[in-house]
Write a protein that holds these residues in place. Structure first.
Motif, PDB file in Angstrom:
ATOM      1  N   HIS A 170      34.480  38.468  37.905  1.00 57.40           N
ATOM      2  CA  HIS A 170      35.315  39.558  38.433  1.00 57.40           C
ATOM      3  C   HIS A 170      34.801  39.850  39.852  1.00 57.40           C
ATOM      4  O   HIS A 170      34.180  40.868  40.100  1.00 57.40           O
ATOM      5  CB  HIS A 170      35.149  40.771  37.504  1.00 57.40           C
ATOM      6  CG  HIS A 170      36.115  41.879  37.760  1.00 57.40           C
ATOM      7  ND1 HIS A 170      35.869  43.168  37.380  1.00 57.40           N
ATOM      8  CD2 HIS A 170      37.344  41.891  38.339  1.00 57.40           C
ATOM      9  CE1 HIS A 170      36.895  43.930  37.719  1.00 57.40           C
ATOM     10  NE2 HIS A 170      37.791  43.190  38.304  1.00 57.40           N
ATOM     11  N   ASP A 216      39.631  39.937  43.707  1.00 58.53           N
ATOM     12  CA  ASP A 216      39.450  40.320  42.301  1.00 58.53           C
ATOM     13  C   ASP A 216      38.718  39.310  41.421  1.00 58.53           C
ATOM     14  O   ASP A 216      37.794  39.684  40.721  1.00 58.53           O
ATOM     15  CB  ASP A 216      40.821  40.666  41.694  1.00 58.53           C
ATOM     16  CG  ASP A 216      40.706  41.552  40.460  1.00 58.53           C
ATOM     17  OD1 ASP A 216      39.747  42.333  40.384  1.00 58.53           O
ATOM     18  OD2 ASP A 216      41.567  41.459  39.575  1.00 58.53           O
ATOM     19  N   LYS A 265      43.698  39.622  33.957  1.00 55.27           N
ATOM     20  CA  LYS A 265      42.524  39.924  33.147  1.00 55.27           C
ATOM     21  C   LYS A 265      42.556  39.255  31.769  1.00 55.27           C
ATOM     22  O   LYS A 265      41.530  39.146  31.113  1.00 55.27           O
ATOM     23  CB  LYS A 265      42.348  41.437  33.023  1.00 55.27           C
ATOM     24  CG  LYS A 265      42.053  42.124  34.362  1.00 55.27           C
ATOM     25  CD  LYS A 265      40.937  41.410  35.072  1.00 55.27           C
ATOM     26  CE  LYS A 265      40.336  42.113  36.273  1.00 55.27           C
ATOM     27  NZ  LYS A 265      41.149  42.845  37.194  1.00 55.27           N
ATOM     28  N   LYS A 271      34.797  47.586  46.261  1.00 55.01           N
ATOM     29  CA  LYS A 271      35.009  46.132  46.252  1.00 55.01           C
ATOM     30  C   LYS A 271      36.091  45.707  47.250  1.00 55.01           C
ATOM     31  O   LYS A 271      35.846  44.873  48.132  1.00 55.01           O
ATOM     32  CB  LYS A 271      35.416  45.733  44.832  1.00 55.01           C
ATOM     33  CG  LYS A 271      35.575  44.262  44.599  1.00 55.01           C
ATOM     34  CD  LYS A 271      36.080  44.077  43.165  1.00 55.01           C
ATOM     35  CE  LYS A 271      36.205  42.655  42.752  1.00 55.01           C
ATOM     36  NZ  LYS A 271      36.970  42.553  41.487  1.00 55.01           N
TER      37      LYS A 271
HETATM   38 MN    MN Z   1      39.779  43.870  38.863  1.00 59.21          MN
END
Ligand code: MN
Ligand code: SPV
Length: 625
Positions: A248, A290, A229, A275
């Motif tokens: 993302h 991701d 991230k 997701k």
């Molecule tokens: Mn994530």
């Protein structure tokens, strides 16, 4: 390598030779500066060799950051009780006077921030080894690839980066003017369990100008694994300057055996919106769970998975709901479990379908049933954000050749998934790119669940599921999205999905229904399914869903199911628009006018619709487009 006396003193002969092979002196200067600041006892430079990768794996065990479990290849790592998630409050952008970042992005004056973080990193690696890694974001050697140098004093972080990202020492060493991201991490002082002590001084500071991120006093991967991230925040800013998108998003293929075709989708869902379970769904092909980079090539949109592994939540993973992951996590392979419960050398986690052991070891130390923390709250046996780290290639439904293709895959659709009890229908398609980006992606909301702190059912705004990582004003980000397809011939379709509609406290759709929604979206790409035009976009026809439900799930999909799921609740849609107008009106967001125009048009359509058909409109009351 004259002048690099610290590097010469702290590196083994082999590591020094590895640095000697690096052409770009800026890389050596960077490593030298960090070594001077952090003052490690030794430096290990990881090349792409098996031996070097093995060295780090062994170090993680030798220094007790990971402990071997009974099953071969399995290890466990514990983060401290207060270090179990991304630290949003202490993740800040360093801004110099000439930068124009909105305050909502959590900023700190660069001079002040650098001084603080350098103070925290000073001598932080004393008594430890410093690991230097050369890594790639995306498959190495393609148009998408970005490169990075990660410095860390944690062998667990270095080990995780090997599972999750491609090695790139060979690719980087020959270059002398490459742009590369830089990450510096120190877990800081450690307690006797090996956990960061100074959690109150945990900081993640991001320098967008120099593309460098510093982390101090944390171990949780979301704060420390630079390539994840932290790199996403740098990449969003870079992409904004260069005309591509850093997202993302998962990446997957929907397979159509009858027609012998594969259709690629990327999907953005805030956490706890489905997701991972979507991209790993049975029968389809997972390429990433991701982060994706999207670029234009030859008039189409292509995407790659930035990663090659998964840092996934290990909760409710059981043989019934997640057979693919279950299989990987219970067979001898390289798996790092984090923050689960260990009993007799075996990992246990919430929702694994097995009886909970009476005691064991977890993130808070020795655990037994009923154990409470200092505040009197019961300690869960496995943390709700416990994780597993694995290579994607372990998954039966991953296509490694596609995953590693530096050209990427051509996207036919983008899917945006929210958690919405009463507004979004289970699946719908936008009228066009701009309509989808503005009224679906930019309006994405997720309701809080029992798994998060605070009240349940509160709607959290999370545009493109990327809110936490935006390093530019949200309005600029949306404008980039809209511009992105200006010279694209083959514009991907934009879909919204929602697996969480509720009526009288009960979910209206089942766990596996997403398999049908995916098949419907695939058919829409080829115009093989019809649709009904509504003010919010195009919704499926009953007949198409009925036959897909029968074919994919062997379920008799009734008219009643369809009507409940696809009835448009106009007032809820209008309320959502009001919420969005409120958010986007903030001047700091730099919202382009086109966003408000699209909101106005949607509102007008909804109001006319309500006048003609009422507040709740059944899909059977609508004409087919
Ligand atoms: Mn994530
Ligand atoms: C997420 O929270 O979106 C994750 C895990 O994918 S973390 O690495 O913490 O960001």
């Amino acid at each position: 390598m004259a002048g690099y006396t610290i590097l010469q003193r702290l590196c083994s002969e082999k590591s020094f030779q590895a640095l000697n092979g690096v052409k770009d002196k800026r890389i050596l200067d960077f490593i030298d500066e960090v070594a001077l600041l952090c003052n490690p006892d030794s430096i290990f430079v990881r090349t792409d060799s098996k031996e070097d990768i093995e060295y780090i794996r062994n170090k993680a065990i030798a220094n007790k950051e990971e402990r071997p479990l009974k099953t071969e290849g399995h290890t466990v790592h514990f983060d401290g009780p207060k270090d179990q998630a991304r630290d949003k409050a202490n993740t800040k952008f360093l801004v110099s006077p000439n930068m124009d970042l909105p305050k909502s992005l959590n900023v700190i004056d660069k001079e002040e921030g650098v001084k603080e973080i350098c103070g925290l990193l000073k001598d932080s690696m004393k008594g430890k080894e410093m690991y230097v890694l050369f890594l790639g974001l995306g498959p190495v050697g393609g148009d998408f690839s970005l490169y990075a140098v990660q410095i860390t004093d944690s062998a667990y972080v270095a080990h995780s980066e090997d599972i999750l990202y491609r090695p790139a020492y060979d690719a980087i060493k020959q270059q002398d003017s490459l742009k590369f991201f830089r990450f510096v991490h120190s877990a800081g002082r450690l307690d006797d369990r090996g956990n960061s002590v100074d959690i109150d001084k945990r900081r993640v500071y991001i320098d967008l100008e120099d593309e460098i991120v510093y982390t101090a006093n944390s171990q949780y991967a979301g704060n420390t694994v630079g390539m994840k991230k932290l790199a996403l925040r740098l990449a969003i800013n870079k992409a904004s300057r260069e005309g591509w998108l850093a997202e993302h998003m998962f990446l997957m293929a929907v397979n159509n055996k009858d027609k012998q075709r594969r259709t690629f989708f990327s999907g953005a869902f805030p956490s706890a919106c489905g997701k991972t379970s979507t991209c790993m769904v049975e029968g389809e092909t997972v390429l990433g769970d991701d982060i994706s980079y999207l670029r234009k090539k030859n008039g189409s949109v292509y995407a790659v998975n930035v990663e090659r592994g998964i840092f996934g939540i290990i909760k409710d993973v059981n043989p019934k709901d997640d057979p693919v992951i279950w299989d990987v996590l219970t067979s001898p392979r390289e798996v790092i479990f984090s923050n689960v419960l260990i009993n007799n050398g075996q990992p246990y986690w919430q929702g694994d379908g097995r009886p909970i052991p009476e005691e064991g070891e977890n993130f808070a130390g020795h655990w037994r049933k009923g154990k409470k923390d200092d505040a009197g709250n019961e300690i869960p046996y496995s943390h709700p954000n416990a994780r597993y780290t694995i290579r994607l290639s372990y998954l039966k439904n991953c296509d490694n050749e596609l995953l590693e293709n530096p050209e990427g895959v051509k996207l036919s659709g983008l899917i945006f998934g929210g958690r919405d009890s009463d507004t979004w229908v289970p699946v719908f398609e936008s009228f066009d790119w701009a309509h989808g980006i503005i009224t679906m992606a930019s309006c994405l909301e997720s309701e809080t669940t029992a798994a998060t702190l605070g009240k349940q059912g509160v709607r959290k705004f999370n545009p493109m599921a990327n809110l936490d990582f935006l390093s530019i004003p949200i309005g600029v980000y949306i404008a980039n999205y809209l511009d992105f397809v200006k010279d694209v011939n083959d514009v991907p379709k934009v879909f919204g999905v929602n697996y969480f509609q509720k009526k009288d406290g009960k979910y209206l759709t089942g766990m596996h229904h997403k398999r049908v929604w995916l098949k419907w979206m695939e058919k829409r790409v080829y115009d093989e399914a019809g649709a009904i035009e509504t003010p919010i976009g195009m919704i499926p026809l009953y007949e198409d869903l009925k036959s897909l439900f029968a074919k994919v799930l062997n379920i008799d999909y009734t008219e009643k199911d369809y009507e409940r799921q696809f009835t448009i609740n106009v007032e809820n849609w209008l309320a959502k628009l009001d919420r969005m107008r409120g958010i986007y009106s903030d001047k700091e967001n730099k919202t382009p006018d086109i966003v408000f125009e699209a909101f106005d048009e949607q509102e007008k359509r909804l109001k006319t619709f309500m006048e003609e058909k009422g507040k709740e409109v059944s899909p059977f009351n609508l004409a087919t487009a």
